[in-house]
Structure formats: C-alpha cells, structure tokens
Design an enzyme around this catalytic site. Structure first.
Site, PDB file in Angstrom:
ATOM      1  N   TRP A  89      -2.121   3.859   4.080  1.00  0.00           N
ATOM      2  CA  TRP A  89      -2.190   3.007   5.272  1.00  0.00           C
ATOM      3  C   TRP A  89      -2.727   3.753   6.479  1.00  0.00           C
ATOM      4  O   TRP A  89      -3.543   3.225   7.232  1.00  0.00           O
ATOM      5  CB  TRP A  89      -0.841   2.333   5.549  1.00  0.00           C
ATOM      6  CG  TRP A  89      -0.575   1.258   4.542  1.00  0.00           C
ATOM      7  CD1 TRP A  89       0.437   1.218   3.620  1.00  0.00           C
ATOM      8  CD2 TRP A  89      -1.365   0.083   4.296  1.00  0.00           C
ATOM      9  NE1 TRP A  89       0.317   0.097   2.826  1.00  0.00           N
ATOM     10  CE2 TRP A  89      -0.774  -0.611   3.217  1.00  0.00           C
ATOM     11  CE3 TRP A  89      -2.526  -0.444   4.872  1.00  0.00           C
ATOM     12  CZ2 TRP A  89      -1.298  -1.817   2.709  1.00  0.00           C
ATOM     13  CZ3 TRP A  89      -3.054  -1.643   4.370  1.00  0.00           C
ATOM     14  CH2 TRP A  89      -2.435  -2.311   3.306  1.00  0.00           C
ATOM     15  N   ASP A 131       3.269   2.228  12.852  1.00  0.00           N
ATOM     16  CA  ASP A 131       3.175   1.111  11.914  1.00  0.00           C
ATOM     17  C   ASP A 131       4.471   1.099  11.120  1.00  0.00           C
ATOM     18  O   ASP A 131       4.699   1.966  10.272  1.00  0.00           O
ATOM     19  CB  ASP A 131       1.956   1.296  11.002  1.00  0.00           C
ATOM     20  CG  ASP A 131       1.817   0.185   9.965  1.00  0.00           C
ATOM     21  OD1 ASP A 131       2.717  -0.672   9.875  1.00  0.00           O
ATOM     22  OD2 ASP A 131       0.790   0.181   9.244  1.00  0.00           O
ATOM     23  N   LYS A 173       6.852  -8.014   4.823  1.00  0.00           N
ATOM     24  CA  LYS A 173       7.567  -7.044   4.008  1.00  0.00           C
ATOM     25  C   LYS A 173       9.074  -7.210   4.213  1.00  0.00           C
ATOM     26  O   LYS A 173       9.802  -7.425   3.270  1.00  0.00           O
ATOM     27  CB  LYS A 173       7.155  -5.610   4.368  1.00  0.00           C
ATOM     28  CG  LYS A 173       5.636  -5.382   4.434  1.00  0.00           C
ATOM     29  CD  LYS A 173       4.981  -5.330   3.072  1.00  0.00           C
ATOM     30  CE  LYS A 173       3.458  -5.395   3.111  1.00  0.00           C
ATOM     31  NZ  LYS A 173       2.786  -4.339   3.837  1.00  0.00           N
TER      32      LYS A 173
HETATM   33  C1  LIG Z   1       1.323  -4.128   4.091  1.00  0.00           C
HETATM   34  C2  LIG Z   1       0.998  -3.080   5.082  1.00  0.00           C
HETATM   35  C3  LIG Z   1      -0.146  -3.159   5.903  1.00  0.00           C
HETATM   36  C4  LIG Z   1      -1.145  -4.285   5.784  1.00  0.00           C
HETATM   37  O1  LIG Z   1      -0.666  -5.458   6.315  1.00  0.00           O
HETATM   38  P1  LIG Z   1      -1.589  -6.772   6.416  1.00  0.00           P
HETATM   39  O2  LIG Z   1      -0.616  -7.787   6.867  1.00  0.00           O
HETATM   40  O3  LIG Z   1      -2.161  -7.041   5.056  1.00  0.00           O
HETATM   41  O4  LIG Z   1      -2.639  -6.536   7.420  1.00  0.00           O
HETATM   42  C5  LIG Z   1      -0.363  -2.153   6.817  1.00  0.00           C
HETATM   43  N1  LIG Z   1       0.490  -1.135   6.959  1.00  0.00           N
HETATM   44  C6  LIG Z   1       1.605  -1.018   6.189  1.00  0.00           C
HETATM   45  C7  LIG Z   1       2.513   0.138   6.374  1.00  0.00           C
HETATM   46  C8  LIG Z   1       1.880  -1.990   5.226  1.00  0.00           C
HETATM   47  O5  LIG Z   1       2.982  -1.883   4.467  1.00  0.00           O
END
Ligand SMILES: *Cc1c(COP(=O)(O)O)cnc(C)c1O
Length: 365
Positions: free
Chosen positions: A102, A177, A201
């Site tokens: 990521w 993030d 998530k």
């Molecule tokens: C799932 C995820 C993303 C991507 O998210 P989207 O909603 O598909 O843009 C980015 N960073 C992390 C840490 C993730 O788990």
C-alpha cells in the site's frame, strides 16, 4: 439462512446485529416512511444520521476539537493523490515510509504532485517489518511524513505510534493510512496531522472514505485540486459539498453504535488481542503452518500464513470452504493464505478456523 465465517480482507464481515437493524429499517427509517437510501442528504432525517455518526466516531477515537472529520468518496487509493494535492502547500518534498504494497502505491501516486523522499523502507526484509523511527531519514523540510500503520496485504502493523516528537521532528505532520485497522486499537489522534481510511475493512460498506484532519492543514490545496476533494471545501460544507455516500454513512453510524455497545475501542482492542494471540500462538506451535512476519510487527487484523507444503493449498481452501470458512486465499502478491479478523469477526470465528487448521494438519501431516 446460514452465515459463514468470512475472513475477507475487504469488503469484509459486518456485525450481524448491524445488518439485522439495517434490514429492519430498510423500508421505513424511524417512522419517516422512507428508507435511508431514498432520503435527501440535506433533509432533517439524514442530517441527524450523519451528525450522530460523526459524533460517535469523534467519541470512539477521542478526536480532539481541532480536528475535522470528513466523510468523502474515492477510497484510500484516491487519497493517495488527494493528500499531496491538499498538503504540499509551498513545500517541494513529501517523505514516505514504505512498509508494503500500500505504501509502495501511495509513494508512486504522490510523485505526480510532489518530490518524494523515501525516508525508510523495509523492502530488504520482504516487507515483513516496520523500520524503527530512529532509522527514518527525513528530508530537511517535508510537507508531511506518510505512513501506513497496518499493511493489509503483508499483515504488518506498527508496534508504535509514529510520533515524530520522539525524533525531534514534532513539527512535521504525520499522515497515516489506517484503512484496515482504524477503530481496532486505541490511538492518540493528536500525534497525527491526518488519518484516513476506506470504510470497507473495519467500518462499513465500500464507497465511504473517512478523513480526520487537523484544522491548520486545511486551506492549502493546489489550484487544480478538484473542489470535491479540497479538504477545506469539504469541511466548510459539513461533508455535503457534493452528495455524500449516504447509505454507507448510515451503516458506518450503526457500526459506531455497535462499537459503543461493545464498550468502545479499548474493549474491542482487548478482544482483538485475544483473537490474534489465539491464531498466532497456534501458527507458532505448528510445524505444518507458518507466519513470516517479524513477531513484533504482526498485524492483529490481517494474518497471512503459509502451509509448509504448498501443494496442499487448493485442498486446504476447498476443505475450509466446505467447513464454512471463506475468503482465506492470500493476496496474489504474497501467496499462501490470509485470515482477516476485523472487529466484526468474533472470537468464535477464529476458534473455528484454528480448530479446522489443527484437524487438517492432523489428517494431512
Ligand atoms: C484496502 C486498502 C487500500 C485501498 O482502498 P480502496 O478503497 O480500494 O481505495 C489502501 N490502503 C490500505 C491500507 C488498504 O487496506
């Protein structure tokens, strides 16, 4: 009706109570004669839903008054661009700590808008650890330091909060993030300039992106930043500059209420520790399976593991599915298996997985 144990990395399992309440309210929310999807985002009913969701999130994470909570769209991947567009201001360089897939993606996207300095990377370990802050090589004057505090694909979680004051750089905002572990553990929001995450998530449906941003970081957007992605515009309009993802906000709000009924973030963190220990202790005690992440940096939310005999992978997945244990295949970039055990996965689900794995190993070893 029968529900499976769903170990998907995202979109992921939601609390059954929340789904039942949403089903009950589908046609008529609180006597309004309308379902939430049918409501104007500016009407009094939806305004009340959004305000309650924001207040509950603020309470759950103890978000200080000088931080704004934004409900946006575009997901975490769009934020990879939206963040530099908003935070570069008059700076030239942004620093990135690369700990897996990521953050690799994040730093690559940022290069469209900024000069990127890789302050630290755990690539040499195969992204199985988090570089300690003492080893971060920050640039002289970065706009921010970007981190991903839980790498969903590699199953690597920060064992510390990235508090730059500890390395004498407290003035630089930390961006985090937290898509895959927000609300899973107690955090100190005041240590961050900006926290963001997609909802799918650990919060609710896809389509909602949560941004928590310190108010002094608003109002610096690049002139070509789309208005709908300018944090100041979004904040000034109470996340209603454009139509927000209303149903996703409603479900997120129900999840926040559910979390409060569980006793809040500290209580759910204790459950998450118990769930993760159950699974990691089993993996460590087995000579049939293994987890390859630095034990200090193992994620409580996403647990990648391998069968030592990879020829058994397909049989493992097929038998797991037959036992009601789904979505265990690892990310294609890592291989093997991955069990995501978010807030909504009960201890009983992790126990069912461990019981199955023990039985499978006994039969195949
Ligand atoms: C799932 C995820 C993303 C991507 O998210 P989207 O909603 O598909 O843009 C980015 N960073 C992390 C840490 C993730 O788990």
């Amino acid at each position: 009706m029968s529900r499976v144990w769903n170990f998907s990395a995202g979109p992921a399992v939601l609390p059954e109570e929340v789904l039942r309440q949403a089903a009950d309210e589908m046609l008529d929310w609180h006597g309004s004669g309308m379902g939430v999807m049918e409501m104007s985002h500016r009407g009094k009913e939806f305004t009340a839903i959004a305000e309650q969701a924001e207040a509950d999130l603020r309470e759950l994470l103890a978000v200080p008054a000088n931080y704004r909570i934004l409900f946006m769209q575009g997901g975490a991947i769009a934020e990879n661009a939206i963040i530099p567009m908003n935070l570069m201001g008059d700076k030239r360089v942004a620093d990135y700590v690369v700990t897996g897939s990521w953050t690799q993606k994040s730093q690559k996207e940022a290069r469209k808008y900024a000069e990127v300095n890789i302050a630290a990377t755990s690539e040499a370990s195969g992204f199985t650890t988090v570089p300690p802050m003492a080893d971060w090589k920050l640039s002289a004057d970065p706009a921010y330091v970007f981190t991903c505090t839980n790498e969903t694909i590699g199953g690597v979680e920060y064992p510390f909060e990235p508090d730059l004051a500890q390395i004498g750089r407290g003035g630089v905002p930390v961006v985090a993030d937290m898509s895959s572990h927000i609300l899973s553990r107690v955090i100190d929001v005041s240590k961050y300039g900006l926290i963001f995450g997609g909802a799918q998530k650990n919060i609710g449906p896809a389509g909602l992106t949560i941004v928590i941003v310190r108010d002094d970081l608003l109002g610096r957007a690049m002139p070509h930043c789309p208005s709908a992605f300018d944090y100041k515009t979004v904040a000034d309009n109470g996340s209603m500059y454009n139509t927000p993802p209303t149903y996703a906000i409603y479900i997120a709000g129900l999840v926040f209420q559910w979390l409060k009924r569980q006793g809040g973030v500290a209580a759910i963190e204790a459950q998450n520790i118990a769930k993760a220990e159950l699974l990691y202790d089993f993996l460590d005690g087995s000579d049939f399976y293994e987890n390859r992440v630095d034990p200090a940096c193992r994620s409580r939310m996403n647990v990648p593991f391998f069968l030592k005999d990879e020829a058994l992978n397909d049989t493992f997945l097929a038998e797991a599915k037959a036992a009601g244990l789904l979505q265990l295949k690892g990310h294609k970039s890592v291989g093997g298996m991955r069990a995501s055990i978010y807030n909504a996965m009960p201890l009983a689900g992790v126990q069912a997985l461990v019981d199955f794995m023990r039985d499978f190993a006994a039969r195949k070893a």
